[in-house]
Design a protein around this motif. Structure first.
Motif, PDB file in Angstrom:
ATOM      1  N   LEU A   1      -2.817  -7.412   3.382  1.00  0.00           N
ATOM      2  CA  LEU A   1      -2.467  -6.941   2.036  1.00  0.00           C
ATOM      3  C   LEU A   1      -3.672  -7.001   1.108  1.00  0.00           C
ATOM      4  N   THR A   2      -4.481  -8.055   1.248  1.00  0.00           N
ATOM      5  CA  THR A   2      -5.692  -8.112   0.429  1.00  0.00           C
ATOM      6  C   THR A   2      -6.610  -6.939   0.770  1.00  0.00           C
TER       7      THR A   2
ATOM      8  N   LEU B   1      -5.669  -4.079   1.898  1.00  0.00           N
ATOM      9  CA  LEU B   1      -5.067  -2.876   1.326  1.00  0.00           C
ATOM     10  C   LEU B   1      -5.392  -2.771  -0.160  1.00  0.00           C
ATOM     11  N   TYR B   2      -5.364  -3.924  -0.814  1.00  0.00           N
ATOM     12  CA  TYR B   2      -5.723  -3.916  -2.236  1.00  0.00           C
ATOM     13  C   TYR B   2      -7.141  -3.392  -2.416  1.00  0.00           C
TER      14      TYR B   2
ATOM     15  N   ILE C   1      -5.794   0.447  -3.326  1.00  0.00           N
ATOM     16  CA  ILE C   1      -5.540   0.399  -4.764  1.00  0.00           C
ATOM     17  C   ILE C   1      -6.844   0.566  -5.528  1.00  0.00           C
TER      18      ILE C   1
ATOM     19  N   GLY D   1       3.981  15.274  -0.393  1.00  0.00           N
ATOM     20  CA  GLY D   1       4.868  14.735  -1.406  1.00  0.00           C
ATOM     21  C   GLY D   1       5.226  13.275  -1.202  1.00  0.00           C
TER      22      GLY D   1
ATOM     23  N   THR E   1       4.959   9.299  -1.537  1.00  0.00           N
ATOM     24  CA  THR E   1       4.426   8.384  -2.530  1.00  0.00           C
ATOM     25  C   THR E   1       3.319   7.577  -1.872  1.00  0.00           C
ATOM     26  N   GLN E   2       2.564   6.857  -2.672  1.00  0.00           N
ATOM     27  CA  GLN E   2       1.453   6.093  -2.104  1.00  0.00           C
ATOM     28  C   GLN E   2       1.965   5.051  -1.120  1.00  0.00           C
ATOM     29  N   TRP E   3       3.084   4.441  -1.492  1.00  0.00           N
ATOM     30  CA  TRP E   3       3.667   3.422  -0.624  1.00  0.00           C
ATOM     31  C   TRP E   3       3.971   3.985   0.752  1.00  0.00           C
TER      32      TRP E   3
ATOM     33  N   VAL F   1       0.777   4.869   2.746  1.00  0.00           N
ATOM     34  CA  VAL F   1       0.130   3.692   3.332  1.00  0.00           C
ATOM     35  C   VAL F   1       0.951   3.164   4.501  1.00  0.00           C
TER      36      VAL F   1
ATOM     37  N   ASP G   1       6.341   2.824  -5.649  1.00  0.00           N
ATOM     38  CA  ASP G   1       4.895   2.690  -5.800  1.00  0.00           C
ATOM     39  C   ASP G   1       4.527   1.530  -6.702  1.00  0.00           C
TER      40      ASP G   1
ATOM     41  N   PHE H   1       4.976  -1.560  -4.746  1.00  0.00           N
ATOM     42  CA  PHE H   1       3.906  -1.658  -3.755  1.00  0.00           C
ATOM     43  C   PHE H   1       2.601  -2.114  -4.394  1.00  0.00           C
TER      44      PHE H   1
ATOM     45  N   VAL I   1       0.777  -5.701  -3.584  1.00  0.00           N
ATOM     46  CA  VAL I   1      -0.558  -5.711  -2.987  1.00  0.00           C
ATOM     47  C   VAL I   1      -1.576  -6.336  -3.940  1.00  0.00           C
TER      48      VAL I   1
ATOM     49  N   GLY J   1      -3.855  -9.513  -3.381  1.00  0.00           N
ATOM     50  CA  GLY J   1      -5.297  -9.418  -3.576  1.00  0.00           C
ATOM     51  C   GLY J   1      -5.820 -10.552  -4.439  1.00  0.00           C
TER      52      GLY J   1
END
Lengths: 351, 329
Positions: free
Chosen positions: A158-159, A161-162, A166, A245, A247-249, A252, B25, B28, B32, B36
């Motif tokens: 998850l880190t 992914l951040y 993100i 279409g 979403t980002q979630w 990923v 989103d 999410f 995340v 982080g």
């Protein structure tokens, strides 16, 4: 008519040395060996160190002088630099060979079947090696690995992914923090868990406390590898997801992470390889029991590095033998993980 | 007629076009981002807890904790406990051993990185790079065990040679010819342990050398060494410094391997060949076993010092390495 056979053209390497050109090199090598032997025999120097050193000096100067005579000063310098670089690399690789060989040579005599079926509950470290075993330590190490994976892999990924998906305002700073965290000494991780958990919470020295300490070391390793892997996922895939279409979630979760799956497994394995052999944090956190404990949440736990540590500290011939055998088992585990990570990582690269 | 029309599948209503993130989103991104930040939280907590638990020691010993060379806890007849804890000798020992490790390890690492980047036959390259990575994966207790039984006898012999021929250099002198378990031995073991990290950082930086400059050097007729000297080393030098500092951070924090091969004595000793030395990390595990109360707190305080030391070195190193890597792009 168009399909005349084209015989494959062998690539030519006109710069390759012919046999005649190689001859002086072989002669120089041979001459150096003889000269080294004679020199060491004549002078009062002795030992392997003297042979190696004189061989290096003689060999390097012989090749450099030859290049100087044949090709001039720049070539001589080049030859000198090459042989120094080669020697440096050789010195670096010698310890690896020595370590692997010593571990096998000293560890194998202590191998026997009861090693994997008994704990040290009834045996003492100074008993003959055939008594007792390291089952308790193996179980403890597997528990430690298992719990550390549960804690650090989600956190690490998850880190990562951040950092890759993100890319928030803080991501540069977090990257910096993760790198700093990977430099935390293992002994400090152990002290921290002792100071934060064992002293003041109901969690006492046990498998889970040890796993928490190891997780501190594992998280940065997983994060950094996972981040590298996620960055390799082509941006086209992300854009394709968005264009459909999603979403980002969903992009990923359904595209980016599956695409990087093998790499993420590699990250996990590398993290496990990093912590499997850690000793220092365990000294403060797991208690180092000698009997089998199936409950990682309660009571002292054993671990392979701890078993080796105890054997080394006691210092009797039998306990040292136990230490070598323990390290052989541990090294085998690490090697398996390492090869696994390599093959998985290699497959990813080919894609 | 109308029935067939009504049976036509109704297309789903088009999603509203909006720049506002949907709820999934937002969740999410929130989760995340939270994870982080977790590593920052952990790092802060480590510093906080160690400082908190060691606070009493810092307060009691003051600056003396850093400069003092004694580590005693004496209980007098009346039951009063007087403590005198100082990590000064250990601090000096840590730096001394790390310096030995750097002096031995960094040149070897740079040479092998050069070899792996520019000299090695293509067939061997992958294997040798894996071997260097494997070195990093060896457990530190393995280095300790191997260092104690295999390396130590050998290094003691080298120490005797150094003492015999070079004792006119102050650091190679020794008050007594006692060379067992010296900082020199520990430094050599540490050198081997930091080689993988320094080598791989240097290799990474050499790989970032601008290719046009490399080819320009070759086109001007440079030999391989001339190319390395004029292009690779000037470009990579600050990166090598960064890599060496990463190694330094490792060397400061190494525990088990140093403990196995070092004779820990609470005394300031600058003679690297003399069998007396110290290292904060290994001192902590040496004293941990019988430590109670105040001493435990003092050890946690020592851990805090070690934490701060390695953190600073690592941050600086990462800063330097990152800057060099960026300048190549």
């Amino acid at each position: 008519m168009a399909t005349t056979m084209i015989s494959p053209v062998q690539p030519q390497k006109p710069w390759k040395a012919t046999k005649l050109e190689l001859l002086p090199t072989v002669l120089i090598l041979l001459g150096t060996v003889i000269a080294t032997y004679v020199f060491v025999a004549v002078t009062p120097m002795k030992g392997k160190l003297a042979y190696a050193f004189i061989f290096f000096v003689f060999g390097t100067s012989a090749i450099s002088i030859r290049n100087w005579v044949k090709l001039g000063r720049a070539a001589a310098k080049d030859a000198l630099a090459s042989s120094i670089a080669f020697t440096g690399a050789a010195i670096v690789f010698l310890p690896v060979i020595s370590i692997l060989w010593t571990t096998i040579y000293k560890g194998v005599p202590g191998l026997h079947w009861t090693l994997f079926t008994q704990s040290m509950f009834t045996a003492s470290y100074s008993d003959p090696v055939s008594k007792g075993g390291l089952l308790h330590a193996l179980v403890g190490t597997l528990y430690l690995i298992f719990i550390s994976i549960i804690v650090s892999v989600p956190m690490g990924i998850l880190t990562a992914l951040y950092l890759t998906e993100i890319k928030g305002r803080g991501s540069k700073f977090i990257q910096f923090v993760v790198q700093a965290m990977s430099g935390v000494p293992s002994v400090v991780a152990g002290l921290f868990i002792f100071a934060a958990l064992i002293v003041s919470t109901p969690i006492k020295a046990s498998g889970i406390a040890g796993a928490f300490a190891l997780s501190i070391l594992m998280i940065p390793t997983v994060t950094r590898t996972a981040q590298e892997v996620l960055m390799l996922v082509p941006n086209d895939l992300r854009e394709a997801g968005q264009a459909l279409g999603a979403t980002q979630w969903r992009t990923v979760a359904m595209i980016v992470v599956p695409a990087a799956r093998n790499g993420l497994i590699t990250a996990t394995i590398l993290g496990v390889a990093r912590i499997a052999g850690e000793t220092a944090p365990l000294l403060f956190t797991i208690g180092g029991s000698d009997n089998l404990n199936w409950n990682p949440f309660k009571d002292y736990q054993g671990a392979l590095p701890f078993y080796v540590w105890k054997g080394l500290l006691l210092g009797t011939p039998e306990s040292i033998q136990r230490a070598w055998t323990g390290i052989l088992v541990l090294l085998t585990l690490v090697l398996i993980l390492f090869v696994l990570a390599r093959t998985l990582g290699g497959r990813r690269m080919k894609k | 007629m109308s029935a067939t029309i009504s049976q036509r599948p109704v297309p789903p209503a088009a999603r509203e076009i909006t720049t506002k993130p949907r709820r999934s989103d937002r969740v999410f991104r929130g989760v995340v981002t939270g994870f982080g930040m977790a590593s920052l939280a952990i790092l802060t907590l480590i510093g906080l807890f160690l400082a908190l638990r060691g606070f009493q020691t810092f307060k009691h010993e003051g600056l003396h904790f850093l400069t003092g060379v004694k580590w005693e806890s004496v209980t007098s007849d009346t039951g009063k406990v007087t403590t005198d804890f100082g990590v000064g000798a250990m601090l000096i020992g840590t730096v001394l051993i790390a310096c030995v490790a750097l002096v031995v390890g960094v040149p070897l690492s740079v040479l092998s990185a050069l070899y792996l980047s520019f000299y090695v036959p293509e067939r061997l390259k992958k294997l040798l790079v894996s071997v260097v990575d494997l070195m990093a994966a060896f457990p530190s207790i393995l280095y300790g065990l191997w260092g104690f039984f295999v390396l130590m006898p050998m290094v003691e012999y080298w120490a005797k040679l150094l003492y015999k021929y070079l004792r006119w250099i102050p650091i190679f002198d020794a008050p007594q010819p006692f060379f067992e378990r010296s900082p020199f031995v520990a430094g050599i073991v540490l050198a081997i342990m930091i080689i993988p990290i320094v080598t791989s950082v240097s290799r990474e930086i050499f790989a970032q050398t601008p290719l046009d400059r490399v080819q320009a050097a070759y086109a001007l007729g440079a030999t391989r060494w001339a190319m390395i000297k004029t292009v690779v080393l000037p470009f990579g030098s600050s990166g090598i410094v960064g890599g060496a500092m990463l190694g330094l951070g490792r060397a400061f924090g190494e525990t088990v391997a140093v403990f196995s091969v070092l004779n820990i004595v609470f005394k300031v000793n600058f003679h690297i060949l003399y069998g007396t030395g110290g290292n904060i990390a290994s001192m902590i595990i040496l004293k941990w076993g019988e430590a109670t109360g105040d001493e435990t707190k003092a050890l946690l305080a020592a851990g805090f010092i070690l934490f701060v030391l390695t953190l600073l070195v690592n941050m600086l190193a990462n800063f330097i390495v990152r800057r060099t890597l960026k300048s190549g792009k």
